[in-house]
Design a protein around this motif. Structure first.
Motif: not given
Length: 74
Positions: A18-26, A1-16
């Protein structure tokens, strides 16, 4: 079974590509190759290093609450 987890986008690279996401403290870098029109502060479902689609903040919070109730810590 696969699991997708919601996370908040906190940054996006200049080319758009890749993004840095936060999930809790990670923070994690994820690919945006499968999703269009993502901005900082959006919520995305992530799985194996990819953002799969955008979700509302309400849906993300609801999903994370359900994980917590089930004893799952993403």
């Amino acid at each position: 079974m696969c699991l997708a987890i919601p996370a908040k986008v906190v940054a996006i690279d200049e080319l758009g590509e890749n993004a840095t996401v936060m999930l809790g403290e990670v923070k994690k870098e994820v690919s945006l190759a499968l999703v269009d029109d993502v901005s900082v502060d959006d919520f995305v479902l992530i799985h194996v290093g990819y953002a799969l689609n955008k979700v509302s903040e309400e849906e993300a919070e609801k999903t994370l609450r359900l994980f917590a109730q089930a004893g799952v810590t993403p």
